[in-house]
Scaffold this active site. Structure first.
Site, PDB file in Angstrom:
ATOM      1  N   HIS A  14       1.374   4.659  -2.053  1.00 44.06           N
ATOM      2  CA  HIS A  14       2.187   6.024  -2.385  1.00 44.06           C
ATOM      3  C   HIS A  14       2.785   6.301  -3.037  1.00 44.06           C
ATOM      4  CE1 HIS A  14      -1.717   6.327   0.155  1.00 44.06           C
ATOM      5  NE2 HIS A  14      -0.828   6.455   0.901  1.00 44.06           N
TER       6      HIS A  14
ATOM      7  N   HIS B 176       0.955  -0.876  -0.159  1.00 41.32           N
ATOM      8  CA  HIS B 176       0.240  -0.008  -0.028  1.00 41.32           C
ATOM      9  C   HIS B 176       1.234   0.952  -0.136  1.00 41.32           C
ATOM     10  CE1 HIS B 176      -3.299   2.495   1.334  1.00 41.32           C
ATOM     11  NE2 HIS B 176      -2.653   3.562   1.927  1.00 41.32           N
ATOM     12  N   GLU B 177       1.569   1.386   1.046  1.00 41.95           N
ATOM     13  CA  GLU B 177       2.992   2.437   1.326  1.00 41.95           C
ATOM     14  C   GLU B 177       3.067   2.766   0.253  1.00 41.95           C
ATOM     15  OE1 GLU B 177       1.989   4.361   3.488  1.00 41.95           O
ATOM     16  OE2 GLU B 177       1.068   2.990   4.601  1.00 41.95           O
TER      17      GLU B 177
ATOM     18  N   HIS C 213      -5.105   7.658  -2.154  1.00 46.32           N
ATOM     19  CA  HIS C 213      -6.320   6.684  -1.735  1.00 46.32           C
ATOM     20  C   HIS C 213      -7.370   6.661  -2.908  1.00 46.32           C
ATOM     21  CE1 HIS C 213      -4.774   7.054   2.692  1.00 46.32           C
ATOM     22  NE2 HIS C 213      -3.708   6.103   2.224  1.00 46.32           N
TER      23      HIS C 213
END
Lengths: 89, 573
Positions: free
Chosen positions: B298, B294-295, B304
């Protein structure tokens, strides 16, 4: 089995106690993840802005858009999550 | 999906990363692997490549830290914020930070990589048996040197495979001592220490000297977390002390008593009331792989998503067989385009009725197909039959990660998504034509993906659309006195516990035989659950014992950590 247990809550030393009311928690959450900030900038009154911010947060999280701090919203705010704001600041 | 304002992205496809430090929760090789797999999630669907640097400045600098860790966004202790990352760019941009007040695992409890021993550094196998006792953590039993160890297979006595668990008595990590073990006592600022300490540090990490005097030699390392020690509280790194007294009552296992948040804790001395020393008990932990994937999203330029099933949704949820959601793929393709050449599609969902695994039992004479007996005819389902209106199900089981609820010829399926509603009713006879209307118990053999169904004293085995059975449960060496099998729990690969009445038996699925030493009494081994549970099943790493419309949920340490309603919590009514 269904008898409710009588629970006593204690304060544990060294615990990261987040001694805050649901409203404080919600306001902190809305600000931290960018929902409140956007609304502040657009100049709404506080009550309206919280409700709008809540609606925005509820939309983002796929919750019912009530604009109120209901149980599902509060539960969502307590879930483990990524620290990146949901609304760009 | 969403991208950051201005569609921030890397201007090159050969992205570099560097791991600046490690968490004490897992071995560095496990952490390296989790990060590498997390990058692969993205490189599988884009033209991006990820190269690890060991010094200098990389595009993505990865670090663990607690609370104030050097940027304007402090972490918040256990749970809450897990990690954050910055969109692509120079300096701190692109970097990923992980909160080390979390318990980092691969999402399913402690990941303990062994040292020394004879298992070549294999991971501990929990639970394992040693001299007839079952262990769910590393133990010092059987040793006089106090070194924690574990078996790396299910049965130490049979396989004799073992290794030592990371502890400060064997090694440190980071620091400047090349991983040397701690030396106790050691002297720091003229004071003697007999255990790892956080003194002298502002980041909360536990450390020790690797010579007898830090003041003199300045040699130190960080202490790895033991799987048996508490997290946080005021005793980080200390083991739980069982039994312990809390508010005058004695506890033999971790408890959530005294807390409003339901988190399990223990005292690290025999009496909490006197000493006030405590910490949280290790739990399933957060999957470093999932959070990192997930990170890194980014760090590559994705913001998101509002799609709950997407990796880029802001909330954490554990999924066993991860595959990238279409929304994530579209997002990353928007920024970087798709991978040139054949694009590997996300892992397709496995149809539980399709056996895509080679069948090791194919030539086993004991598994010869028997004539198929169709005991039900296809019945139209009544769409008004609502799972939420059922007070009790014939059985509940997990198939391919989804919950199935069976009742009177129908079944409902709960997709593995958090907010999804039950799908159904579907006719059992449509999907599994050989089965009767009432199913007492069912389980999926994790090894072969075969589905076992029990009804009364008979059982059926489905492999895709082909079926064996019905057979008598006596063929499994279950006693003839058993009227029905009421629940099943998978215990590792190839072993399943079958429950009936107040007892349970362990089935060796491959040998199709009950193991020696059974039956055992349910209340002796699974303390705190109803002894007359009519549904027993496993779901997301927990054991569930149901009676009427309630369930008792037990964690892998066999502690009841929740009692709730099947209807609200499992069916999301």
């Amino acid at each position: 089995w269904s008898l409710p247990l009588k629970s006593i809550f204690v304060t544990f030393p060294g615990d990261v106690v987040k001694n805050m009311t649901d409203t404080e928690l919600a306001e902190g959450y809305l600000e931290k993840f960018g929902y409140m900030d956007t609304i502040h900038r657009s100049g709404f009154e506080s009550m309206t802005s919280t409700s709008k911010a809540l609606k925005k947060m509820q939309r983002q999280m796929g919750l019912e858009e009530t604009g109120e701090l209901d149980k599902p919203t509060l539960e969502a705010m307590k879930q483990p999550r990524c620290g990146v704001p949901d609304v760009a600041n | 999906y969403k991208t950051f304002d201005g569609d921030l992205k890397w201007d090159h496809n050969d992205v570099t990363y560097r791991i600046l430090n490690y968490s004490p929760d897992m071995d560095s090789s496990v952490i390296d692997d989790a990060f590498a797999r997390a990058f692969k999630v993205w490189s599988d669907v884009t033209p991006l490549t990820f190269t690890r640097l060991f010094d200098g400045t990389a595009d993505i600098m990865i670090s663990f830290g607690k609370a104030n860790h050097g940027d304007p966004y402090p972490f918040d202790g256990r749970d809450g914020l897990l990690a954050h990352a910055y969109p692509p760019g120079n300096g701190i941009q692109g970097d990923a930070h992980f909160d080390d007040d979390e318990y980092w695992t691969l999402g399913k409890g402690p990941v303990v990589k062994t040292l020394f021993g004879n298992a070549n550094g294999a991971l501990c196998h929990f639970p394992f048996t040693f001299e007839g006792e079952s262990y769910t953590t590393c133990t010092t039993k059987g040793r006089s040197d106090n070194l924690p160890w574990c078996a790396t297979t299910a049965d130490y006595n049979r396989d004799k495979k073992y290794g030592f668990c990371p502890s400060e008595l064997l090694k440190t990590f980071g620091g400047n001592a090349n991983g040397d073990k701690c030396v106790f006592p050691f002297v720091f600022l003229e004071k003697e220490y007999n255990s790892c300490t956080t003194e002298g540090r502002s980041d909360g990490y536990r450390w020790c000297a690797t010579t007898d005097s830090f003041d003199k030699d300045k040699k130190y390392g960080f202490c790895p977390s033991r799987d048996t020690t508490v997290i946080g509280g005021n005793s980080e790194g200390e083991p739980c002390h069982f039994p312990f007294v809390f508010l005058g009552k004695e506890y033999d296992s971790c408890t959530s008593e005294g807390r409003g948040d339901g988190k399990l804790w223990c005292s690290t001395t025999g009496n909490y009331d006197n000493d006030n020393k405590w910490g949280f008990c290790p739990d399933q932990g957060y999957s470093l792989f999932l959070v990192a994937a997930h990170e890194f999203g980014h760090a590559l330029g994705l913001d998101h998503s509002s799609i709950r099933e997407a990796l880029m949704y802001p909330m954490y949820s554990f999924v066993e067989d991860f595959s990238l959601h279409e929304d994530d793929i579209e997002g990353i393709h928007y920024l970087y385009g798709s991978k040139t050449g054949p694009v590997p599609s996300p892992t397709p969902p496995i149809d539980p009725t399709t056996d895509s695994y080679p069948d090791p039992d194919e030539t086993d004479a004991t598994n010869e197909p028997e004539p198929t007996e169709t005991t039900t005819t296809a019945q139209p389902v009544d769409p008004k039959k609502d799972a939420c209106k059922m007070t009790k199900f014939d059985t509940i089981t997990t198939i391919n990660g989804a919950l199935y609820f069976f009742k009177d010829g129908n079944y409902w399926k709960m997709p593995g998504k958090n907010d999804a509603e039950p799908k159904g009713p579907f006719a059992i006879s449509e999907k599994w034509p050989a089965l009767p209307a009432v199913i007492d118990s069912a389980f999926e053999d994790l090894l072969t993906k075969k589905l076992y169904f029990f009804s009364g004293t008979r059982f059926w085995v489905y492999t895709g659309q082909s079926v064996l059975g019905p057979r008598s449960i006596e063929k499994l060496n279950l006693p003839s006195s058993i009227q029905k099998v009421e629940g099943a729990l998978q215990r590792g690969r190839g072993k399943v516990l079958l429950f009936s009445g107040e007892n349970f038996w362990r089935l060796d699925v491959k040998a199709q035989n009950i193991d020696r030493g059974y039956p055992k009494r349910t209340d002796v081994v699974f303390g705190g659950v109803p002894s007359d549970a009519h549904d027993v099943f496993q779901y997301k790493g927990h054991f569930y014992f149901c009676r009427d419309h309630f369930y008792w949920r037990m964690n892998s340490r066999r502690q009841v950590d929740r009692v709730g309603y099947v209807k609200y919590d499992l069916l999301k009514c």
